[in-house]
Design a protein around this motif. Structure first.
Motif, PDB file in Angstrom:
ATOM      1  N   MET A 140      20.197  -6.214 -22.308  1.00 34.44           N
ATOM      2  CA  MET A 140      20.575  -6.186 -20.902  1.00 34.44           C
ATOM      3  C   MET A 140      21.536  -7.318 -20.557  1.00 34.44           C
ATOM      4  O   MET A 140      21.546  -7.804 -19.455  1.00 34.44           O
ATOM      5  N   SER A 141      22.340  -7.743 -21.512  1.00 34.62           N
ATOM      6  CA  SER A 141      23.282  -8.822 -21.218  1.00 34.62           C
ATOM      7  C   SER A 141      24.453  -8.331 -20.369  1.00 34.62           C
ATOM      8  O   SER A 141      25.077  -9.115 -19.669  1.00 34.62           O
ATOM      9  N   ALA A 142      24.772  -7.058 -20.435  1.00 31.80           N
ATOM     10  CA  ALA A 142      25.872  -6.501 -19.645  1.00 31.80           C
ATOM     11  C   ALA A 142      25.369  -5.286 -18.890  1.00 31.80           C
ATOM     12  O   ALA A 142      25.094  -4.252 -19.477  1.00 31.80           O
ATOM     13  N   ILE A 143      25.229  -5.431 -17.574  1.00 26.72           N
ATOM     14  CA  ILE A 143      24.822  -4.281 -16.755  1.00 26.72           C
ATOM     15  C   ILE A 143      25.957  -3.951 -15.800  1.00 26.72           C
ATOM     16  O   ILE A 143      26.792  -4.801 -15.481  1.00 26.72           O
ATOM     17  N   TYR A 144      25.975  -2.711 -15.369  1.00 24.12           N
ATOM     18  CA  TYR A 144      27.070  -2.279 -14.521  1.00 24.12           C
ATOM     19  C   TYR A 144      26.610  -1.191 -13.560  1.00 24.12           C
ATOM     20  O   TYR A 144      25.553  -0.589 -13.710  1.00 24.12           O
ATOM     21  N   VAL A 145      27.455  -0.948 -12.568  1.00 23.13           N
ATOM     22  CA  VAL A 145      27.272   0.110 -11.576  1.00 23.13           C
ATOM     23  C   VAL A 145      28.440   1.064 -11.745  1.00 23.13           C
ATOM     24  O   VAL A 145      29.576   0.637 -11.967  1.00 23.13           O
ATOM     25  N   THR A 146      28.180   2.356 -11.657  1.00 21.05           N
ATOM     26  CA  THR A 146      29.259   3.334 -11.599  1.00 21.05           C
ATOM     27  C   THR A 146      29.343   3.809 -10.159  1.00 21.05           C
ATOM     28  O   THR A 146      28.440   4.482  -9.664  1.00 21.05           O
ATOM     29  N   ALA A 147      30.425   3.418  -9.485  1.00 22.88           N
ATOM     30  CA  ALA A 147      30.633   3.797  -8.089  1.00 22.88           C
ATOM     31  C   ALA A 147      31.626   4.951  -8.056  1.00 22.88           C
ATOM     32  O   ALA A 147      32.677   4.891  -8.681  1.00 22.88           O
ATOM     33  N   ASN A 148      31.290   6.004  -7.339  1.00 21.69           N
ATOM     34  CA  ASN A 148      32.156   7.175  -7.236  1.00 21.69           C
ATOM     35  C   ASN A 148      32.951   7.105  -5.933  1.00 21.69           C
ATOM     36  O   ASN A 148      32.493   7.541  -4.888  1.00 21.69           O
ATOM     37  N   PHE A 149      34.143   6.522  -6.025  1.00 16.54           N
ATOM     38  CA  PHE A 149      35.001   6.384  -4.853  1.00 16.54           C
ATOM     39  C   PHE A 149      35.797   7.661  -4.610  1.00 16.54           C
ATOM     40  O   PHE A 149      36.152   8.368  -5.554  1.00 16.54           O
ATOM     41  N   LYS A 150      36.103   7.940  -3.331  1.00 21.20           N
ATOM     42  CA  LYS A 150      36.970   9.068  -3.005  1.00 21.20           C
ATOM     43  C   LYS A 150      38.356   8.776  -3.559  1.00 21.20           C
ATOM     44  O   LYS A 150      38.770   7.619  -3.632  1.00 21.20           O
ATOM     45  N   GLU A 151      39.077   9.832  -3.925  1.00 22.68           N
ATOM     46  CA  GLU A 151      40.423   9.637  -4.474  1.00 22.68           C
ATOM     47  C   GLU A 151      41.346   8.951  -3.481  1.00 22.68           C
ATOM     48  O   GLU A 151      42.304   8.295  -3.873  1.00 22.68           O
TER      49      GLU A 151
ATOM     50  N   ARG B 290      35.982  12.744  -6.369  1.00 22.97           N
ATOM     51  CA  ARG B 290      35.397  11.415  -6.583  1.00 22.97           C
ATOM     52  C   ARG B 290      35.830  10.893  -7.945  1.00 22.97           C
ATOM     53  O   ARG B 290      35.825  11.633  -8.934  1.00 22.97           O
ATOM     54  N   ILE B 291      36.209   9.633  -8.004  1.00 25.72           N
ATOM     55  CA  ILE B 291      36.650   9.015  -9.247  1.00 25.72           C
ATOM     56  C   ILE B 291      35.690   7.883  -9.595  1.00 25.72           C
ATOM     57  O   ILE B 291      35.513   6.951  -8.804  1.00 25.72           O
ATOM     58  N   PRO B 292      35.063   7.964 -10.775  1.00 25.24           N
ATOM     59  CA  PRO B 292      34.121   6.918 -11.178  1.00 25.24           C
ATOM     60  C   PRO B 292      34.822   5.592 -11.466  1.00 25.24           C
ATOM     61  O   PRO B 292      35.832   5.551 -12.179  1.00 25.24           O
TER      62      PRO B 292
END
Length: 113
Positions: free
Chosen positions: A1-12, A69-71
């Motif tokens: 768990m040294s690198a965690i991230y979020v995938t945010a789905n932004f509108k184009e 939506r673009i990740p």
């Protein structure tokens, strides 16, 4: 768990000024009094629909424009005591600081005219 991230789905319509390396402020619904720092790690080369197992087929005569939506992958910069509070699937609001790219689109626009 040294690198965690979020995938945010932004509108184009929101990703025009998002660039890798920009700072991000994350607000987690489950932790309302905590603001977590992050940075944009990468932007997907396609929309979520392009990489799905069964992409939608819109060649049916339906001409309604649907915003895609673009990740955007956001690396979380948080100490271990905060990281252990985060679990997969939590709802997060991500705010990207795009001020450093604001003039970039104006410059591109003026060159193409």
């Amino acid at each position: 768990m040294s690198a965690i991230y979020v995938t945010a789905n932004f509108k184009e319509t929101q990703v025009g000024l998002i660039r890798a390396g920009q700072s991000v402020r994350l607000e987690v619904d489950a932790l309302p009094d905590l603001e977590i720092a992050g940075r944009v790690d990468s932007i997907s080369p396609g929309t979520g629909a392009e990489f799905s197992i069964l992409p939608p087929e819109n060649a049916t005569g339906n001409f309604t424009k649907i915003v895609q939506r673009i990740p955007v992958r956001i690396a979380i910069d948080a100490p271990p005591e905060v990281r252990r509070l985060l679990v997969p699937g939590m709802s997060v609001v991500a705010t990207v600081d795009t001020r450093n790219a604001a003039g970039e689109l104006e410059e591109i626009s003026s060159r193409t005219q």
